[in-house]
Design a protein around this motif. Structure first.
Motif, mmCIF file in Angstrom:
data_model
loop_
_atom_site.group_PDB
_atom_site.id
_atom_site.type_symbol
_atom_site.label_atom_id
_atom_site.label_comp_id
_atom_site.label_asym_id
_atom_site.label_seq_id
_atom_site.Cartn_x
_atom_site.Cartn_y
_atom_site.Cartn_z
ATOM 1 N N ALA A 144 -43.665 54.820 -3.998
ATOM 2 C CA ALA A 144 -43.367 56.252 -4.003
ATOM 3 C C ALA A 144 -42.120 56.577 -3.180
ATOM 4 O O ALA A 144 -41.678 57.732 -3.155
ATOM 5 C CB ALA A 144 -44.556 57.035 -3.470
ATOM 6 N N GLY A 145 -41.549 55.558 -2.508
ATOM 7 C CA GLY A 145 -40.336 55.762 -1.717
ATOM 8 C C GLY A 145 -40.549 55.888 -0.236
ATOM 9 O O GLY A 145 -39.655 56.315 0.493
ATOM 10 N N PHE A 146 -41.753 55.457 0.240
ATOM 11 C CA PHE A 146 -42.072 55.583 1.658
ATOM 12 C C PHE A 146 -42.617 54.261 2.221
ATOM 13 O O PHE A 146 -43.790 54.163 2.584
ATOM 14 C CB PHE A 146 -43.090 56.703 1.874
ATOM 15 C CG PHE A 146 -42.619 58.038 1.388
ATOM 16 C CD1 PHE A 146 -41.801 58.828 2.170
ATOM 17 C CD2 PHE A 146 -42.964 58.482 0.117
ATOM 18 C CE1 PHE A 146 -41.345 60.059 1.702
ATOM 19 C CE2 PHE A 146 -42.520 59.710 -0.354
ATOM 20 C CZ PHE A 146 -41.697 60.499 0.444
ATOM 21 N N PRO A 147 -41.771 53.227 2.293
ATOM 22 C CA PRO A 147 -42.235 51.960 2.883
ATOM 23 C C PRO A 147 -42.529 52.139 4.367
ATOM 24 O O PRO A 147 -41.815 52.866 5.072
ATOM 25 C CB PRO A 147 -41.046 51.017 2.655
ATOM 26 C CG PRO A 147 -39.860 51.916 2.566
ATOM 27 C CD PRO A 147 -40.344 53.171 1.906
ATOM 28 N N ALA A 148 -43.588 51.500 4.836
ATOM 29 C CA ALA A 148 -43.971 51.613 6.245
ATOM 30 C C ALA A 148 -44.780 50.389 6.638
ATOM 31 O O ALA A 148 -45.358 49.710 5.785
ATOM 32 C CB ALA A 148 -44.777 52.892 6.485
ATOM 33 N N SER A 149 -44.807 50.107 7.928
ATOM 34 C CA SER A 149 -45.549 48.956 8.467
ATOM 35 C C SER A 149 -46.717 49.448 9.314
ATOM 36 O O SER A 149 -46.634 50.506 9.962
ATOM 37 C CB SER A 149 -44.634 48.074 9.320
ATOM 38 O OG SER A 149 -43.557 47.588 8.547
ATOM 39 N N VAL A 150 -47.778 48.672 9.312
ATOM 40 C CA VAL A 150 -48.983 49.028 10.067
ATOM 41 C C VAL A 150 -48.666 49.082 11.554
ATOM 42 O O VAL A 150 -47.968 48.231 12.093
ATOM 43 C CB VAL A 150 -50.108 48.006 9.799
ATOM 44 C CG1 VAL A 150 -51.285 48.243 10.736
ATOM 45 C CG2 VAL A 150 -50.583 48.106 8.358
#
Length: 352
Positions: A144-150
């Motif tokens: 969706a265009g929102f890469p993130a890391s835990v």
């Protein structure tokens, strides 16, 4: 920007959204995450910035007409720039389809059903580690265009009301302070094939009291399962029954966060405890942690299983029968194994 996030069940899968939502919300502080789920699951997302939970009663939205009515109600609360479907169920697909007709982009989870089927077939199994459910959620946000890391846990924050529920519950049972080792035991699961045999549970309770004289055991289960737990307790004041039917999820969270270790099956209780960052011991038999459902953040120390059985796993969710007829995957896990693992986790000397 407002993202509509859909996930209605099951309880453990809904709770596992928390690490993904925290990761996205922390990185993208300018977006709003509107989460649609069952109303009683809202406590899992307490104090996550920019996360707004719409709790619904699915019984009010039956059939296609009911889903369309739910869509219209959600649409009024928008607008939403994107739909993030973390469920990919018939219900969530219809709702996201209605938004798609209106021109809203939809991004849907890939559950990896084909890879999972290769794990559970009787012959020519391909048993390799699949992405954890949390990683699959993050993948949808990435698309969706929102890469993130835990980020570092705990991933469920217990709200003040939950703490008050827990305190009142304990005081009503004359438990005014914490002494000794507090162990939670959740012996039940959504499917019987994921549960330890009855005699194993009874033996474990006996061994726990022998190995740790200053122990308090908390038995977690539903209101229907409370009858069975009362039989096990048999008036023993060192055991306390925690029934979700009376306390609700909020109360259970408040008590669960106080545990020193929580033992259970491959079930929602274990996943929730791991998200609270409490040490867990999850008994895996017919299912397998490599399918992507290991206790989050405790994939190694939190799993107890028999690894040299070629028939494992025979199911992804436990909704099957043992074709061997001997239930070896759970029968071969002993109460002594659990005691050893507690001592590993708590770094206590053991007699075994």
């Amino acid at each position: 920007m407002n993202l509509l996030v859909l996930r209605f069940s099951a309880m453990g899968d809904v709770a596992l959204m928390a690490p993904a939502l925290i990761a996205v919300a922390a990185k993208y502080t300018n977006i709003q995450l509107t989460v649609v789920t069952r109303g009683n699951y809202a406590p899992f997302f307490y104090n996550i910035p920019n996360v707004h939970v719409i709790g619904i009663n699915l019984k009010k939205y039956k059939g296609l007409s009911g889903l369309y009515r739910l869509f219209k109600e959600l649409n009024k609360l928008g607008p939403y720039e994107k739909i993030v479907d973390l469920h990919s169920s018939v219900r969530s697909r219809f709702i996201s389809f209605f938004f798609w007709i209106r021109g809203v982009s939809v991004f849907r989870i890939i559950k990896g059903r084909r890879e999972k089927m290769r794990q559970i077939r009787r012959t020519r199994k391909i048993l390799r580690k699949l992405p954890h459910t949390v990683d699959r959620y993050l993948k949808v946000f990435e698309k969706a265009g929102f890469p993130a890391s835990v980020r570092k846990g705990p991933w469920i924050n217990v709200d003040p009301e939950s703490k008050i529920y827990a305190k009142d519950f304990l005081l009503a049972r004359k438990i005014d302070k914490k002494e000794g080792l507090w162990v939670g035991y959740a012996p039940f699961a959504g499917h019987k094939l994921k549960e330890w045999p009855l005699e194993k549970s009874l033996e474990l309770l006996k061994l726990l009291k022998e190995e740790f004289p200053n122990i308090r055991i908390f038995l977690f289960g539903s209101s229907q399962e409370a009858v069975q737990m009362e039989e096990w307790r048999n008036g023993d004041q060192s055991m306390t029954i925690v029934s979700g039917g009376k306390l609700g999820i909020r109360g259970e969270l408040g008590i669960m966060e106080r545990m020193d270790v929580i033992i259970g099956m491959d079930s929602s209780n274990i996943h929730i405890a791991a998200l609270l960052k409490r040490p867990v011991i999850a008994l895996f038999g017919t299912t397998h942690p490599l399918s992507g459902f290991a206790p989050f953040g405790q994939e190694d120390t939190g799993v107890l299983q028999i690894e040299d059985l070629p028939c494992r796993p025979c199911s992804i969710y436990g909704n099957t029968t043992c074709y061997r007829k001997d239930f070896a995957c759970m029968e071969r896990i002993t109460p002594e194994d659990v005691i050893k693992r507690i001592n590993v986790i708590k770094n206590i000397n053991t007699l075994f």
